[in-house]
Write an enzyme that holds these catalytic residues in place. Sequence first.
Site, PDB file in Angstrom:
ATOM      1  N   VAL A  57       0.821  -1.227   0.000  1.00  0.00           N
ATOM      2  CA  VAL A  57       0.000   0.000   0.000  1.00  0.00           C
ATOM      3  C   VAL A  57       0.853   1.274   0.000  1.00  0.00           C
ATOM      4  O   VAL A  57       0.318   2.372  -0.114  1.00  0.00           O
ATOM      5  CB  VAL A  57      -1.014   0.024   1.180  1.00  0.00           C
ATOM      6  CG1 VAL A  57      -2.013  -1.118   1.064  1.00  0.00           C
ATOM      7  CG2 VAL A  57      -0.312   0.019   2.534  1.00  0.00           C
ATOM      8  N   SER A 136      -6.656   2.906  16.120  1.00  0.00           N
ATOM      9  CA  SER A 136      -6.153   2.328  17.386  1.00  0.00           C
ATOM     10  C   SER A 136      -6.531   3.271  18.518  1.00  0.00           C
ATOM     11  O   SER A 136      -6.611   4.492  18.311  1.00  0.00           O
ATOM     12  CB  SER A 136      -4.629   2.213  17.327  1.00  0.00           C
ATOM     13  OG  SER A 136      -4.102   1.996  18.625  1.00  0.00           O
ATOM     14  N   TYR A 149       3.271   6.033  15.514  1.00  0.00           N
ATOM     15  CA  TYR A 149       2.073   5.201  15.357  1.00  0.00           C
ATOM     16  C   TYR A 149       0.821   5.978  15.779  1.00  0.00           C
ATOM     17  O   TYR A 149      -0.203   5.959  15.081  1.00  0.00           O
ATOM     18  CB  TYR A 149       2.251   3.945  16.209  1.00  0.00           C
ATOM     19  CG  TYR A 149       1.152   2.917  16.083  1.00  0.00           C
ATOM     20  CD1 TYR A 149       1.112   2.019  15.007  1.00  0.00           C
ATOM     21  CD2 TYR A 149       0.159   2.817  17.054  1.00  0.00           C
ATOM     22  CE1 TYR A 149       0.110   1.067  14.916  1.00  0.00           C
ATOM     23  CE2 TYR A 149      -0.840   1.863  16.963  1.00  0.00           C
ATOM     24  CZ  TYR A 149      -0.862   0.988  15.897  1.00  0.00           C
ATOM     25  OH  TYR A 149      -1.854   0.042  15.805  1.00  0.00           O
ATOM     26  N   SER A 152      -0.067   8.448  13.191  1.00  0.00           N
ATOM     27  CA  SER A 152      -0.661   7.815  12.002  1.00  0.00           C
ATOM     28  C   SER A 152      -2.118   7.451  12.252  1.00  0.00           C
ATOM     29  O   SER A 152      -2.977   7.627  11.386  1.00  0.00           O
ATOM     30  CB  SER A 152       0.141   6.572  11.581  1.00  0.00           C
ATOM     31  OG  SER A 152      -0.094   5.471  12.453  1.00  0.00           O
ATOM     32  N   LYS A 153      -2.414   6.936  13.443  1.00  0.00           N
ATOM     33  CA  LYS A 153      -3.782   6.482  13.725  1.00  0.00           C
ATOM     34  C   LYS A 153      -4.702   7.667  14.036  1.00  0.00           C
ATOM     35  O   LYS A 153      -5.884   7.644  13.691  1.00  0.00           O
ATOM     36  CB  LYS A 153      -3.771   5.471  14.869  1.00  0.00           C
ATOM     37  CG  LYS A 153      -2.995   4.183  14.548  1.00  0.00           C
ATOM     38  CD  LYS A 153      -3.597   3.438  13.366  1.00  0.00           C
ATOM     39  CE  LYS A 153      -2.966   2.061  13.191  1.00  0.00           C
ATOM     40  NZ  LYS A 153      -3.589   1.297  12.088  1.00  0.00           N
TER      41      LYS A 153
END
Length: 241
Positions: A57, A136, A149, A152-153
């Site tokens: 992706v 998340s 992370y 990103s979430k």
Amino acid sequence: MPLAVDLSDRIAWVTGGASGIGRVTADQLSAAGARVITLDVKPAPDSSAHRSYALDVRDSAAVEALVKELEQQHLGPDILVNAAGITRDGVVWKLGDAEWDDVIDVNLSGAFRMVRATAPGMRTRGRGGSIVNVASINGIRGKFGQSNYAASKGGLIAFTRAIATELARDRIRANAVAPGFTETPMTAALPPEVLDRARREILLGRLARPDDIASAIVFLASDLAAFITGQVLVVDGGQIA
Ligand SMILES: NC(=O)c1ccc[n+]([C@@H]2O[C@H](COP(=O)([O-])OP(=O)(O)OC[C@H]3O[C@@H](n4cnc5c(N)ncnc54)[C@H](O)[C@@H]3O)[C@@H](O)[C@H]2O)c1
């Protein structure tokens, strides 16, 4: 409105569908009657439940080419689940450019590339649709060692809300699921004390299993959630309650 989930006239695509939450989601979508296509950088073998394709992706051209190929075979998605994701943990002052960029590239930009490539076909076919992005709880509360992370979430949640406003006129819904700590290959390598700490945080007293998360994704993908869009469904056993 029937209460059973019936996806027998739907085609469902699942990125990250070779492992963990994505794999169990593919199985559940198939059990609900959907024709399922899994897309993964490390594809699983085809099974009776789904066809698998290799797809990274991070690669816009590869995403566009595969979407074109599958749409030509009348296999464009009614349901798109973006579950591909990675972690590259580290405290912010030790995080290299690569660790930051890789996590944003897969978890956030990967979902963007999939939606950008599939939305025109979904709109043209006029059958409506459902996009479910796997975020998340750490994209809501933040987490030590996971600034990349969490960003990103958190970004994925904002992206979901924005595309919900853009796609609603075509009856395409977009929602996010925010899992808490879930037993998958992604978390299997973590030290036992991290697992114990998570278990202590969770009101229901156990870690999530992939099927706990998959059921919520299937719900949002289905007509049971026909009037739900732009939402984040936290599925964490009360971890951030
Ligand atoms: N396990 C947890 O505790 C937890 C909690 C919250 C959210 N999540 C999210 O759930 C999703 C699934 O995670 P999981 O725990 O099942 O992990 P997993 O590692 O078992 O599965 C992730 C899958 O994504 C695939 N993938 C990675 N990079 C890719 C790329 N560039 N292109 C295509 N596929 C790629 C991997 O090959 C793998 O099959 C992820 O988005 C993750 O961030 C997991």
